[in-house]
Each structure stands twice: as structure tokens, then as C-alpha cells.
Write an enzyme that holds these catalytic residues in place. Structure first.
Site, PDB file in Angstrom:
ATOM      1  CG  ASP A 198     -51.053  -9.050   1.128  1.00 27.90           C
ATOM      2  OD1 ASP A 198     -51.157  -8.622   2.292  1.00 27.90           O
ATOM      3  OD2 ASP A 198     -49.979  -9.492   0.669  1.00 27.90           O
ATOM      4  CD  GLU A 256     -51.165 -13.069  10.184  1.00 24.18           C
ATOM      5  OE1 GLU A 256     -50.093 -12.549  10.570  1.00 24.18           O
ATOM      6  OE2 GLU A 256     -51.716 -12.781   9.110  1.00 24.18           O
TER       7      GLU A 256
END
Length: 256
Positions: free
Chosen positions: A54, A141
Site C-alpha cells: 500500500d 485508525e
């Protein structure tokens, strides 16, 4: 002669572009390094055959052809954050991954000081909906380093906002997003209560059965210190849960 050459080039580009989704099924063996390797106790990431990365603005230059050759089979690429931030490297990464035959999906980093409806619309405005795209990703997150937003809503509120975002994006993008999260956020937000969602889970020191007991997953982010040919500096490493055959089935079910 010039006309023939131009037609030849156009044909070559068309064939290359059309072949990209199929190329993603051709799994390349991961030849990754790690600047801070882990001595895994349990099933190590290396036992999974399908790996990827990613990326975001921190990876300024990627030789996608070299990365693909080194075993990058998929890439999740950051496109947006909050309700007004567009990652400056998104367009370059998106084009480069496609040309190299890397399966790619776009992800959104969630911001707790902006309404989920606003964030979903911002993502849909900027995320490309190309044929062959992987499902979008909702990155959930806590961000203790944010200079502008340190909110940590209670679990019920977090889940409510997530469901709103997921519903809007699924309707607008045509695919149900995958949820990316960390062990702490998963526990704090009670995400085990969100059934029937697809997860991409981060754990760079423990296997997922230890970090997320009982949770099913599709992708595992197992390192933030990966070393790959064609990419300058460290990069996140990820593994897909199944076999090569499982990967092909998953692509068939989840690609656009």
C-alpha cells in the site's frame, strides 16, 4: 509509413490496457526484503503466495514494472483523507500500477472531525472507477499525530459513522469497501460487532490469530519496513489470505 506506425502504437496501447485485469491473476512470487524483519511465531507471512503493497505520497517515485517483477501483485493506493485532502501521488500511482499489471484499489483515511457524508462524497469525487479496480478501502485508525483533530468517539458512534460512509461509497462506487484497521482501534471501536464486513488487518509483530482472535480477514499488513526493487525507502507489505486459486476467485468476485 507514419500512419502505419501510429496505428501500430495505438493498437499496442489498447492491447496493453485491455490485458491489465487479466495480468493481475498472474501471481508473481514475492522477492521482498525487510529492514526490520520479524521472527514470526506461528504461520509467517511468507507462507502466503500472494503479496502486495500500500502506498501514499511518501512513496514519491515507484518503478512499477520493477516492483511488479519483484512480486507486487496488488496495491492499495491512498486517494483522500477527511473531506478536503487529496493525496498528491494518487494519480501517478494509479496509472503506474495499471500499466504494470498490478491490481489496484483506492483507500480513504478517515477523519473524526468531518461528517461521514462529506468524506464519502469527497472520496467518490476523486477515486477513479476504472475497469479492473479492486474494492475501495476505509482506513480506520486513531491518529494521535493529527494537529487538528484528536477526537476519539465512543464505539457506538464510530460504528455509526462507518456504516454511513460504507453505505454511501458502496452505492456510489459499486463495490462494498474493505475495512482497514489496527489492533487498538479494532478493540476500542468494538469492530468485532460489525458482522459480514471484509477486513484488511494490520499486525507487524504478531500473527493475526493472536492480534485479532476469531476475526476473518482478506489482507494482512505485516510490515511497514519492506524493501522492494523499484521503490525508494521502506514500504508497507501485505499478504492475501488464500492460495493462488483463491486469489483468482476473489478477483473475479470483487474486481469492477
Amino acid at each position: 509509413m507514419l500512419r502505419v506506425l501510429i496505428l501500430s502504437l495505438i493498437t499496442s496501447v489498447s492491447i496493453w490496457s485491455a490485458a491489465t485485469p487479466a495480468q493481475a491473476e498472474n501471481v508473481k512470487k514475492a522477492q521482498f526484503g525487510d529492514s526490520k524483519p520479524v521472527n514470526w511465531k506461528g504461520r509467517a507471512p511468507s507462507t502466503y503466495p500472494v503479496h502486495g503493497i500500500d502506498v501514499a505520497r511518501f512513496q514519491e517515485q515507484i518503478d512499477w514494472k520493477s516492483a511488479r517483477k519483484a512480486g507486487v501483485n496488488f496495491a492499495f493506493i491512498k486517494v483522500t483523507e477527511g473531506g478536503d485532502l487529496l493525496d498528491p501521488m494518487y494519480a501517478d500511482h494509479w496509472r503506474g500500477a495499471k500499466k504494470a499489471g498490478v491490481a489496484r484499489g483506492a483507500y480513504h483515511f478517515y477523519y473524526f472531525c468531518t461528517k461521514p457524508e462529506v468524506q464519502a462524497r469527497w472520496f467518490l469525487k476523486n477515486a477513479k472507477k476504472d475497469k479492473g479496480s479492486l474494492p475501495p478501502v476505509l482506513d480506520m485508525e486513531w491518529n494521535p499525530f493529527s494537529p487538528t483533530c484528536k477526537k476519539r468517539p465512543p464505539a457506538a458512534e464510530v460504528q455509526k459513522q462507518m456504516k454511513t460512509f460504507l453505505k454511501i461509497v458502496e452505492r456510489g462506487y459499486g463495490q462494498r469497501p474493505i475495512i482497514y484497521t489496527t489492533p487498538q482501534f479494532y478493540r476500542d471501536a468494538g469492530l468485532h460487532q460489525m458482522k459480514n464486513e471484509e477486513y484488511w488487518l494490520r499486525s507487524t509483530a504478531k500473527t493475526l490469530d493472536k492480534a485479532f482472535p476469531g476475526q476473518k480477514w482478506s489482507f494482512w499488513q505485516y510490515s511497514a519496513t519492506g524493501v522492494i526493487s523499484g521503490i525508494e525507502g521502506d514500504v508497507d507489505l501485505n499478504a492475501f489470505v488464500g492460495s493462488k486459486a483463491d486469489w483468482k476467485k476473489w478477483l473475479k468476485a470483487r474486481q469492477r
